[in-house]
Design an enzyme around this catalytic site. Sequence first.
Site, short mmCIF file in Angstrom:
data_model
loop_
_atom_site.label_atom_id
_atom_site.label_comp_id
_atom_site.label_asym_id
_atom_site.label_seq_id
_atom_site.Cartn_x
_atom_site.Cartn_y
_atom_site.Cartn_z
N LYS A 106 7.50 21.99 -21.28
CA LYS A 106 8.19 22.58 -20.12
C LYS A 106 9.69 22.72 -20.39
O LYS A 106 10.19 22.17 -21.37
CB LYS A 106 7.96 21.69 -18.91
CG LYS A 106 8.49 20.28 -19.13
CD LYS A 106 7.78 19.26 -18.27
CE LYS A 106 8.44 17.90 -18.43
NZ LYS A 106 7.61 16.85 -17.83
N ARG B 248 5.98 10.86 -5.98
CA ARG B 248 6.63 12.15 -6.15
C ARG B 248 5.58 13.22 -5.88
O ARG B 248 5.54 13.78 -4.82
CB ARG B 248 7.25 12.25 -7.56
CG ARG B 248 8.23 13.38 -7.72
CD ARG B 248 8.82 13.42 -9.12
NE ARG B 248 7.80 13.58 -10.16
CZ ARG B 248 8.06 13.70 -11.45
NH1 ARG B 248 9.30 13.68 -11.89
NH2 ARG B 248 7.08 13.85 -12.32
N TYR C 230 43.09 17.51 -20.84
CA TYR C 230 43.25 17.53 -19.38
C TYR C 230 43.36 16.12 -18.83
O TYR C 230 42.59 15.22 -19.23
CB TYR C 230 42.03 18.20 -18.74
CG TYR C 230 41.99 19.69 -18.92
CD1 TYR C 230 42.98 20.52 -18.39
CD2 TYR C 230 40.94 20.28 -19.61
CE1 TYR C 230 42.92 21.90 -18.56
CE2 TYR C 230 40.87 21.66 -19.77
CZ TYR C 230 41.87 22.46 -19.23
OH TYR C 230 41.81 23.81 -19.39
N MET D 225 35.86 23.11 -21.55
CA MET D 225 34.78 24.09 -21.56
C MET D 225 34.43 24.57 -22.96
O MET D 225 33.26 24.73 -23.32
CB MET D 225 35.16 25.30 -20.69
CG MET D 225 34.02 26.28 -20.50
SD MET D 225 34.49 27.73 -19.54
CE MET D 225 34.66 27.03 -17.91
C1 LIG Z 1 7.27 15.88 -18.55
C2 LIG Z 1 6.00 15.22 -18.30
C3 LIG Z 1 5.38 14.47 -19.30
C4 LIG Z 1 6.04 14.16 -20.62
O1 LIG Z 1 6.99 13.14 -20.41
P1 LIG Z 1 7.91 12.54 -21.61
O2 LIG Z 1 8.64 11.42 -20.98
O3 LIG Z 1 8.82 13.66 -21.99
O4 LIG Z 1 6.99 12.15 -22.68
C5 LIG Z 1 4.12 13.96 -19.04
N1 LIG Z 1 3.52 14.17 -17.83
C6 LIG Z 1 4.11 14.86 -16.84
C7 LIG Z 1 3.41 15.03 -15.53
C8 LIG Z 1 5.37 15.39 -17.03
O5 LIG Z 1 5.95 16.07 -16.04
#
Ligand SMILES: *Cc1c(COP(=O)(O)O)cnc(C)c1O
Length: 359
Positions: free
Chosen positions: A35, A130, A255, A303
């Site tokens: 993702k 969640r 800065y 930046m």
């Molecule tokens: C992103 C995600 C993972 C992978 O998690 P990592 O900590 O990156 O290994 C597994 N399961 C779900 C539901 C996720 O959203």
Amino acid sequence: MSTATRASVDLGALRHNLAQARRHAGRARVMAAIKADAYGHGLIRTARALAAADALAVARPSEGLALRQAGIGTPILVLDGALDGEELRACAAAALDVVVHRAAQLDLLRRLDPARPLGVWLKVDSGMHRLGVAPASAAALHRELSLLPAVRGPVGLMTHLAEADAAGAQATRRQCDCFAAAAAGCHGPRSLANSAALLRWPWTHADWVRPGIMLYGISPFARQTGASLGLRAAMRLTGTLIDVRPLAAGEAVGYGATWHAPARTVLGVIATGYGDGYPRHAPSGTPVWLNGRRVALAGRVSMDLITVDLGHGASDRPGDTAELWGPRQPVEEVAAAAGTIGYELVCGVTRRTTVDVEP
Ligand SMILES: *Cc1c(COP(=O)(O)O)cnc(C)c1O
């Protein structure tokens, strides 16, 4: 020569890390989490590099559709599921499997044309609070799902662990027990483990593991690097030194004048800043790898530029390349200094950077 910040993606490292994940997984199958543009490494190229995975996991339907449009034929699970009938139909048309995490999504599946059934995983909330259905309702929902004509069985059961990266097992044990009780008697594959659980808690492996961060060579654990876990950094972010200037003791840099040279020294100016994805909150002292040694950030990140203390008598020259994170400068250390995690840094590389791919 160019002053561009470069993000080099090492496909060999991705393959190596997948092999490591498999070694830890034993008999469990591996669903590779790609993702968020494969954690900033490039969705399509990462999917191709990880062709040996049993399945891929994305967060959104759009990410799955992009993979299909690129001709990726691997099974793909959409972790966030479908919001409405339109998204669900798009998933079905592209042969994307979906997570069902709330009961109303069953209605969407009921209205779906059964001509092209899709794969489904029921997500149970075992304590993270969640996404996921209540444990007490899981078995009944699983039974209903299994009977829907638009669903291709067997329906999987999954949960997500909130504290798999913790030193103690207690919270993970509690979630595992809750999930096992919720899923008791249901027929279908089970999945719980993210990278941290895959690496640390073998009793969570079940039928499918879902590693993400470890595939990119990054440790899911605080105070540990990917290298110490046998992983190889898949991203190397480099910037170009564009100026080297003497600094008298006491002179302020950047800065807010937050850093003053404690003694006569040489300041290096690197053409990378938060506009490239380098974290603005990285404080003075954050390590940067340059010409075979670590130098320290001196003054605020801006930046387009960062400044580093090269030390009196330094021989670095404009045009030299600094590794901001990668195989020599663990991203975990930069993240820890900046009060964040490696996940956020690799996801946050911006479009201004030039991407190189190493086969
Ligand atoms: C992103 C995600 C993972 C992978 O998690 P990592 O900590 O990156 O290994 C597994 N399961 C779900 C539901 C996720 O959203």
